[in-house]
Design a protein around this motif. Structure first.
Motif, PDB file in Angstrom:
ATOM      1  N   PRO A 345       0.814  -1.218   0.000  1.00 28.38           N
ATOM      2  CA  PRO A 345       0.000   0.000   0.000  1.00 28.38           C
ATOM      3  C   PRO A 345       0.845   1.265   0.000  1.00 28.38           C
ATOM      4  O   PRO A 345       2.050   1.236   0.259  1.00 28.38           O
ATOM      5  CB  PRO A 345      -0.766  -0.119   1.318  1.00 28.38           C
ATOM      6  N   ALA A 346       0.192   2.393  -0.265  1.00 25.46           N
ATOM      7  CA  ALA A 346       0.814   3.699  -0.040  1.00 25.46           C
ATOM      8  C   ALA A 346       0.640   4.042   1.435  1.00 25.46           C
ATOM      9  O   ALA A 346      -0.285   3.551   2.097  1.00 25.46           O
ATOM     10  CB  ALA A 346       0.152   4.756  -0.914  1.00 25.46           C
ATOM     11  N   TRP A 347       1.528   4.878   1.951  1.00 26.24           N
ATOM     12  CA  TRP A 347       1.421   5.258   3.354  1.00 26.24           C
ATOM     13  C   TRP A 347       2.087   6.603   3.563  1.00 26.24           C
ATOM     14  O   TRP A 347       2.858   7.088   2.721  1.00 26.24           O
ATOM     15  CB  TRP A 347       2.048   4.209   4.264  1.00 26.24           C
ATOM     16  N   ALA A 348       1.777   7.214   4.688  1.00 25.45           N
ATOM     17  CA  ALA A 348       2.357   8.515   5.015  1.00 25.45           C
ATOM     18  C   ALA A 348       2.353   8.689   6.520  1.00 25.45           C
ATOM     19  O   ALA A 348       1.558   8.065   7.237  1.00 25.45           O
ATOM     20  CB  ALA A 348       1.566   9.650   4.361  1.00 25.45           C
ATOM     21  N   THR A 349       3.253   9.534   6.996  1.00 26.27           N
ATOM     22  CA  THR A 349       3.217   9.990   8.379  1.00 26.27           C
ATOM     23  C   THR A 349       3.182  11.508   8.361  1.00 26.27           C
ATOM     24  O   THR A 349       3.619  12.152   7.401  1.00 26.27           O
ATOM     25  CB  THR A 349       4.437   9.524   9.194  1.00 26.27           C
TER      26      THR A 349
END
Length: 422
Positions: A345-349
């Protein structure tokens, strides 16, 4: 095959990243230690310099499918290095032994490899992950220290054909002269302490500004090193994260850093389309550095931070030979996504300041109420990956989704419910 438990040693307090006298920044970093709870498996012990909120610990365990009673948290500030004291004190070691309760310890898993890690592993009769022994981990300390400095990275990078900014490495008394020289050549410069991370201690100067260097902090003592570099016209800040060892380097992920005034505030992965063309070069640089590290005995995670200039040039800024602010969130993402059957998946913080202070439980309820909370059976959502902030308002969060557009959508809803920005 592992036959014992792991001690997850959350040593964000370490002399590798900054000088141990930098107590304010080390204290701020220590507050992020609870995020290492995402690395726990059943029977593991987490050693943290700060208390781990119980509601957060239950939240992590529930999402990771680990019984809360199957993991132990030990809060011991004296288990971590301090000025004049490189290793954990005996009471801290005894507290960890008590938490282990006679069970065999397979390995100590640190955030960063330093002397205190090897000391703790020996005291527990364990190795340091992923090394074969505490001795082999200790043998890698020299190269680890070198590549966690700005000057060390510049020297090694130039030898490996990794492009870095025009710059000079100088003692404190010589910094002003290097600043004048590079200002004349480039118009703007950045001054960096040799040991610095997350943008801490950076100073930006432009031609015409009166500056003698007299107010430069004596980091590392009077003879401490500083790096003076041309200030680039940066369009994007990117990084590649790898792991290396006897079998050589392997790319884990790449992405774009979110920054404010040079300070790291978050991350998104994979690289967005506008930055994707630099990915292959980043990976080649990572393989070169990973091979160098492995040849000098290092095993484990590392990364290269780089900048994409306005004209599209890729220039490396530093290496981080340790678990970084992106390594643990990515491990969390991989584990949660695998359990949910959402591969790759794509992810971000990110970091967001809420309009009002919230307890941890209230923050979780707000995500659920807005239908954006990550759930094991869901395709995407928001997580509070670092626990409750001290002020109750400045939250660190993570998002997992199918693609970058979906990540952005979750973040938009989060800003709306916490800040009323829509």
């Amino acid at each position: 095959m592992s036959t014992g438990l792991r001690v997850v040693y959350a040593n964000l307090v370490s002399g590798l990243a900054v000088d141990l006298d930098e107590r304010a920044v080390l204290g701020a970093w220590a507050e992020q230690a609870p995020r290492e709870a995402w690395l726990l498996d059943a029977d593991d012990v987490l050693v943290s310099p700060v208390p781990v909120d119980e509601a957060f610990c239950r939240y992590v365990c529930e999402l990771m499918g680990v019984a809360r009673g199957a993991v132990t948290v030990v809060t011991r500030p004296d288990a971590f290095p301090a000025p004049g004291r490189p290793g954990p004190r005996r009471p801290a070691v005894e507290a960890v032994r008590a938490a282990v309760a006679g069970r065999p310890v397979d390995a100590v898993l640190p955030t960063a490899l330093d002397a205190a890690v090897a000391d703790l592993a020996r005291a527990l009769g364990a190795t340091v992950a992923p090394y074969a022994s505490a001795d082999s981990a200790e043998a890698a300390l020299e190269v680890t220290r070198l590549l966690n400095t700005k000057a060390g990275f510049r020297r090694v990078a130039l030898g490996l054909g990794i492009r870095v900014p025009d710059g000079r490495v100088r003692r404190r008394a010589e910094v002003a002269g290097a600043v004048a020289e590079l200002l004349a050549a480039h118009g703007e410069v950045v001054v960096k302490p040799d040991r610095s991370a997350g943008g801490h201690g950076l100073r930006f100067l432009a031609a015409g500004e009166p500056w003698t260097g007299a107010d430069l902090a004596p980091v590392g003592g009077p003879g401490g090193l500083w790096v003076v570099e041309e200030r680039l016209d940066v369009a994007r800040s990117v990084s590649v994260q790898l792991e290396t060892g006897p079998d050589g380097p392997k790319v884990l992920f790449a992405g774009e850093m979110r920054t404010e005034a040079g300070r790291f505030t978050g991350y998104r992965s994979p690289l967005p389309p506008a930055a994707a063309p630099v990915g292959p070069v980043l990976e080649r640089w990572g393989h070169r550095l990973g091979t160098f590290l492995a040849e000098h005995g290092y095993a484990g995670p590392f990364g290269i931070d780089a900048m994409v200039t306005a004209d599209g040039a890729l220039i490396a800024g530093e290496s981080n030979v340790r678990r970084t602010a992106t390594t643990t969130p990515r491990a969390m993402v991989d584990r949660l996504a695998a359990a949910a059957g959402a591969g790759g998946p794509a992810w971000a913080t990110g970091r967001l300041r809420a309009a009002e202070a919230l307890s941890f439980d209230a923050a979780v309820r707000s995500l659920s109420g807005a239908r954006i909370a990550w759930e094991p059976a869901g395709a995407g959502g928001v997580l509070l990956y670092a626990g409750p902030p001290v002020d109750g308002r400045t939250w660190r969060y993570a998002v997992i989704a199918a693609d970058g557009a979906a990540v952005a959508g979750y973040e938009e809803v989060l800003r709306d419910i916490w800040c009323g920005e829509r």
